[in-house]
Design a protein around this motif. Structure first.
Motif, PDB file in Angstrom:
ATOM      1  N   LEU A 151      39.951  37.427  18.096  1.00 18.76           N
ATOM      2  CA  LEU A 151      40.522  36.084  18.186  1.00 18.76           C
ATOM      3  C   LEU A 151      39.417  35.028  18.167  1.00 18.76           C
ATOM      4  CD1 LEU A 151      43.097  36.744  21.053  1.00 18.76           C
ATOM      5  CD2 LEU A 151      43.580  36.627  18.608  1.00 18.76           C
ATOM      6  N   GLN A 192      46.074  30.878  24.157  1.00 13.32           N
ATOM      7  CA  GLN A 192      46.835  31.947  24.796  1.00 13.32           C
ATOM      8  C   GLN A 192      46.597  32.012  26.304  1.00 13.32           C
ATOM      9  OE1 GLN A 192      46.712  35.766  22.823  1.00 13.32           O
ATOM     10  NE2 GLN A 192      46.566  34.825  20.792  1.00 13.32           N
ATOM     11  N   PRO A 220      43.178  41.386  28.376  1.00 17.99           N
ATOM     12  CA  PRO A 220      43.945  41.436  27.119  1.00 17.99           C
ATOM     13  C   PRO A 220      43.369  40.565  26.003  1.00 17.99           C
ATOM     14  CG  PRO A 220      45.406  41.199  29.005  1.00 17.99           C
ATOM     15  CD  PRO A 220      44.019  40.969  29.507  1.00 17.99           C
ATOM     16  N   PHE A 221      42.470  39.666  26.337  1.00 16.33           N
ATOM     17  CA  PHE A 221      41.956  38.747  25.329  1.00 16.33           C
ATOM     18  C   PHE A 221      40.580  39.150  24.791  1.00 16.33           C
ATOM     19  CE2 PHE A 221      44.619  36.515  28.407  1.00 16.33           C
ATOM     20  CZ  PHE A 221      45.621  36.062  27.573  1.00 16.33           C
ATOM     21  N   LYS A 222      40.053  40.232  25.298  1.00 14.03           N
ATOM     22  CA  LYS A 222      38.726  40.685  24.885  1.00 14.03           C
ATOM     23  C   LYS A 222      38.800  41.558  23.632  1.00 14.03           C
ATOM     24  CE  LYS A 222      36.793  40.861  29.592  1.00 14.03           C
ATOM     25  NZ  LYS A 222      36.205  41.766  30.609  1.00 14.03           N
ATOM     26  N   ASN A 223      37.806  41.402  22.770  1.00 12.33           N
ATOM     27  CA  ASN A 223      37.617  42.285  21.608  1.00 12.33           C
ATOM     28  C   ASN A 223      38.870  42.384  20.740  1.00 12.33           C
ATOM     29  OD1 ASN A 223      34.995  42.975  22.647  1.00 12.33           O
ATOM     30  ND2 ASN A 223      36.004  44.400  24.051  1.00 12.33           N
ATOM     31  N   LYS A 224      39.547  41.272  20.573  1.00 12.73           N
ATOM     32  CA  LYS A 224      40.760  41.253  19.757  1.00 12.73           C
ATOM     33  C   LYS A 224      40.548  40.529  18.429  1.00 12.73           C
ATOM     34  CE  LYS A 224      43.227  43.278  22.969  1.00 12.73           C
ATOM     35  NZ  LYS A 224      43.710  44.658  22.809  1.00 12.73           N
TER      36      LYS A 224
END
Length: 212
Positions: free
Chosen positions: A30, A38, A24-28
């Motif tokens: 952020l 997070q 869920p934290f990839k390519n966002k």
């Protein structure tokens, strides 16, 4: 810095269990600080803190094995956090210490003969040119029970146990700093555990995991 991004047998972030955790934290879009904050919360509250299991089995400390559990010791949760961050390209390492727990210590003292917890584990994360401590051990629900504010992590300042709880009672005291490690130092940890909790291993020397 390369050693703090390296995948190891313990910090096996290419394993499906860790990849599922960090997907869920990839390519966002952020920033590394936003990602670290997070992921920290995910580990802090996604795994219930359990100080009543001591393991001397090396397989216990493999990140992918820990990631599928629902609870873990402070070192367990630090390992998950470090593996997840490395898998997202953020340098991270393990820091170990000795602490005294002053809250709800009756069961600890009964089982271990002391309210000293060692080795206590936390993560250190390299963000914006600085190493920042992150302690995801106590989940939010446990903090409420202990009347202590959940530890936050802002990516800029050290996140470490509070000396006192919200009522002014002694909570956690840091006794000794064992330093940082770029991988899980199993031999050091086992020697430390045996030295401080000799009665735990006196009954059955063939066991590798002890639950209380």
């Amino acid at each position: 810095m390369e050693q703090y991004l390296k995948e190891t047998a313990y910090l096996n972030y290419s394993a499906k269990e860790i990849q599922d955790l960090i997907e869920p934290f990839k390519n966002k879009g952020l920033t590394p600080v936003e990602i670290a904050k997070q992921v920290y919360l995910l580990v802090r509250d996604g795994y219930r803190y359990d100080p009543y299991t001591i393991s001397i089995d090396k397989n216990h400390y493999i990140a992918s094995n820990l990631a599928v559990k629902t609870k873990g010791h402070c070192i367990d949760k630090a390992i998950i956090l470090i593996a997840a961050l490395r898998g997202l390209g953020i340098p991270a390492r393990l820091r170990l210490a000795k602490v005294t727990n002053h809250i709800a210590v009756e069961r600890l003292t009964e089982r271990f003969g002391t309210n000293v917890l060692t080795p206590h584990g936390m993560a250190e994360v390299y963000l914006n040119g600085n190493w920042v401590k992150a302690t995801p051990a106590f989940n939010k629900e446990l903090c409420i029970l202990c009347k202590v504010a959940p530890l936050e992590f802002d990516g800029e300042t050290d996140s470490m146990f509070q000396e006192y709880n919200q009522e002014g009672a002694a909570f956690m005291e840091y006794l000794e700093d064992y330093g940082t490690f770029d991988d899980v130092p199993l031999n050091f940890m086992l020697e430390n555990i045996r030295e401080h909790y000799p009665t735990v291993f006196a009954v059955d020397t063939d066991k590798t995991t002890f639950k209380f």
